[in-house]
Design a protein around this motif. Sequence first.
Motif, short mmCIF file in Angstrom:
data_model
loop_
_atom_site.label_atom_id
_atom_site.label_comp_id
_atom_site.label_asym_id
_atom_site.label_seq_id
_atom_site.Cartn_x
_atom_site.Cartn_y
_atom_site.Cartn_z
N ILE A 1 1.26 -1.15 0.02
CA ILE A 1 -0.22 0.13 -0.31
C ILE A 1 0.91 1.35 0.16
CG2 ILE A 1 -0.26 0.28 2.91
CD1 ILE A 1 -4.04 0.58 1.81
N GLY B 1 3.09 3.94 -1.26
CA GLY B 1 4.93 3.75 -1.75
C GLY B 1 4.63 2.35 -1.66
N SER B 2 4.54 1.67 -1.29
CA SER B 2 4.79 0.36 -2.03
C SER B 2 3.35 -0.29 -3.15
CB SER B 2 5.12 -0.98 -0.26
OG SER B 2 5.45 -0.10 -0.26
N SER C 1 6.71 -4.04 1.36
CA SER C 1 6.06 -3.92 2.74
C SER C 1 7.68 -3.31 3.60
CB SER C 1 5.60 -3.53 3.75
OG SER C 1 5.31 -3.36 4.71
N LYS C 2 8.34 -2.27 3.24
CA LYS C 2 9.16 -1.10 3.70
C LYS C 2 9.32 -1.88 4.95
CE LYS C 2 12.29 2.32 4.08
NZ LYS C 2 12.22 3.92 3.66
N THR C 3 8.45 -1.47 6.11
CA THR C 3 8.48 -1.86 7.47
C THR C 3 8.34 -3.18 7.73
OG1 THR C 3 5.71 -0.87 7.47
CG2 THR C 3 8.30 0.20 7.79
N THR D 1 2.72 -1.91 8.64
CA THR D 1 2.08 -2.05 7.86
C THR D 1 0.17 -2.75 7.72
OG1 THR D 1 3.28 -0.44 6.44
CG2 THR D 1 0.53 -0.31 6.06
N GLY E 1 9.75 5.30 -0.04
CA GLY E 1 8.61 4.13 0.27
C GLY E 1 7.89 5.03 -1.34
N GLU F 1 1.88 13.76 0.04
CA GLU F 1 2.57 12.83 1.23
C GLU F 1 3.68 13.14 1.34
OE1 GLU F 1 1.76 8.47 3.01
OE2 GLU F 1 4.05 9.03 1.69
N GLN G 1 6.50 11.44 6.78
CA GLN G 1 4.95 11.34 6.08
C GLN G 1 4.48 11.38 7.96
OE1 GLN G 1 7.24 9.18 4.02
NE2 GLN G 1 7.23 7.91 6.06
N VAL H 1 0.47 10.97 8.68
CA VAL H 1 0.08 9.62 8.85
C VAL H 1 -0.54 8.79 9.87
CG1 VAL H 1 0.32 9.78 6.33
CG2 VAL H 1 1.33 7.97 7.71
N LYS I 1 -2.98 6.06 12.42
CA LYS I 1 -2.98 4.79 12.34
C LYS I 1 -2.74 4.37 13.77
CE LYS I 1 0.58 4.51 9.03
NZ LYS I 1 2.50 4.13 8.72
O1 LIG Z 1 6.21 -0.24 2.86
P1 LIG Z 1 5.06 -0.09 3.80
O2 LIG Z 1 6.62 0.11 5.02
O3 LIG Z 1 4.20 -0.86 4.23
O4 LIG Z 1 4.75 1.40 3.90
C1 LIG Z 1 3.61 2.05 2.98
C2 LIG Z 1 3.73 3.32 2.82
O5 LIG Z 1 3.12 3.59 3.95
C3 LIG Z 1 3.37 5.24 4.75
O6 LIG Z 1 3.79 4.61 5.17
C4 LIG Z 1 1.90 5.80 4.86
O7 LIG Z 1 0.86 6.21 4.16
C5 LIG Z 1 3.89 5.22 2.81
O8 LIG Z 1 4.83 6.24 3.36
C6 LIG Z 1 4.13 3.75 3.01
O9 LIG Z 1 4.54 4.03 1.84
#
Ligand SMILES: O=P(O)(O)OC[C@H]1O[C@](O)(CO)[C@@H](O)[C@@H]1O
Length: 538
Positions: free
Chosen positions: A145, A147-148, A198-200, A203, A260, A346, A498, A501, A505
């Motif tokens: 979701i 940026g991903s 998902s970078k983190t 999410t 992202g 964003e 960002q 956001v 959450k």
């Molecule tokens: O890649 P992730 O960690 O799942 O995050 C998804 C997205 O959520 C955000 O943190 C907030 O919308 C974006 O910057 C990021 O691309």
Amino acid sequence: MFQELNDICQLAKQVKNRSILELFTDANRADKFSVSVGDIFLDYSKQNICDNELSALFQWAENCHLSETINEMFSGEKINKTENRAVLHTALRASKSLKHSILKETAQEVIETENKMAEIVDNVCSGKLLSASGEKFTDVLAIGIGGSYYGIKVALTALKPYHTTGLNVHVLANVDGGAVEEKMRLLPVETTLVVVISKTFTTQETLLNATAIKNWMLSSANNKDIIEKQWFAISTNIDAVISFGLSKQHILPMWDWVGGRFSLWSAVGLPLALAIGNQGFSQLKSGAAQMDDHFKTASFSENMPVLLALLGIWNRNGLAHSSLAILPYDHSLRALPGYLQQTDMESNGKSVGVNGEKLSWQTAPVVFGQEGTNGQHAFMQLMHQSDDIIPTDFIIALNSSSPFNSHHQVLVANCFAQSEALMQGKSLSQVKEELSAAGFSSDDIESLAPHKTMKGNTPSNTLLLKSVTPKSFGALLALYEHKIFVQGALWQLNSFDQWGVELGKQLGNQILKVMDGEQSERLSSSSLSLISKFNQAK
Ligand SMILES: O=P(O)(O)OC[C@H]1O[C@](O)(CO)[C@@H](O)[C@@H]1O
């Protein structure tokens, strides 16, 4: 002179009501106010701006040390100050030697990841990498979701004619059971390759969707190795991906210096590469690299991203126009407004400067848009006749990928007509003349004429792409990335975090607990009552 944004605003105030159309008494205006980079041509002659004002903007940008800030980004300074990170998505599309000189010891890992990604694409396409049931993959599902997601979505849509691998690539972003069900109905379990991005890897939406798809695959497939064999992930959080059940060999890394919304150029682009092939993906990156080189080296007066950024600031702060319409007159670019909404809003939708000070100027405009000509039959009424002036970027391809040439000509004619109409408008006296020539009575002319006037004087850019190819499209995305970066730098904010956001959450998690019976004193009676209505309906 022109040390501060305020100086620019004072200058703009004096010309706010000047007629753009009258600026065309300079017969060379269209030539003078245009620039080309590779396959992209920008005409900005329909902006409410003159030479001396542009010079003032360039001078102001110099005074703000813009060139130094650009160099800082490209060389890997930690310009994302609130997260103490470099911003190096440009290194992902740079040559190998440049990668080594910028990324130093990390370069090897980046190159290995690129190679691994290319190998996955080759092996999936050739059938060397088969599904758990031993079949060739037919479909790819990308789950992610924000940026991903947006970069993959916009590029998949734009480059449809270049989907040469034969794989059907799908995306799942929204946390909505309906969207998940749709994919389950559509996709063949045994031959679908899944890429979780998902970078983190924390999410909520992505993890919930990934879990639902994983459970569905496990319960429908004969082979219990299906997740290990058919799933890939792109993340910085390798441990979390392994705990989720993926094999380490199927995880491609990301780095904290890739934001992202600027991550398409990394392994995040895997689902796209599975559609357009390795060659297509390389061309996309080469188009972006071409724009990077131009951005780094061209003088401000010839620099397309800098020009777009400065014109945007002129409109936003100088002329006080609060929105920006993105109107691609090309079906393949229909996902661009949504993509740019995220990238722009964003990144720059902030009111605090890099050092935590409250900014005393406006920042990102409200970005919206739709593919032409649909917008003409919807919100463009407001653009022609409301009091709000909405600067617009029109984007078209000179050559269409469709064989329907007459459609393309009509589409392009509509695009050019809209930029002209937004600029020319129609005065009361012009309308009256027209009505009188059409034989209306003087009473009817008096009552009808005000309804038919158009304010005009709406500034626009027109971007022409020779055609939408991986290369030109890569350059287009990089153009907007850099435009947004320049604006953030000149507005003195950090475009690369960002935090805005986060509150949603946190409250979302709290509301989930309240739905399950916990008490909360933090929520308003409005939200508590809405939760109770939801619970009653369950
Ligand atoms: O890649 P992730 O960690 O799942 O995050 C998804 C997205 O959520 C955000 O943190 C907030 O919308 C974006 O910057 C990021 O691309």
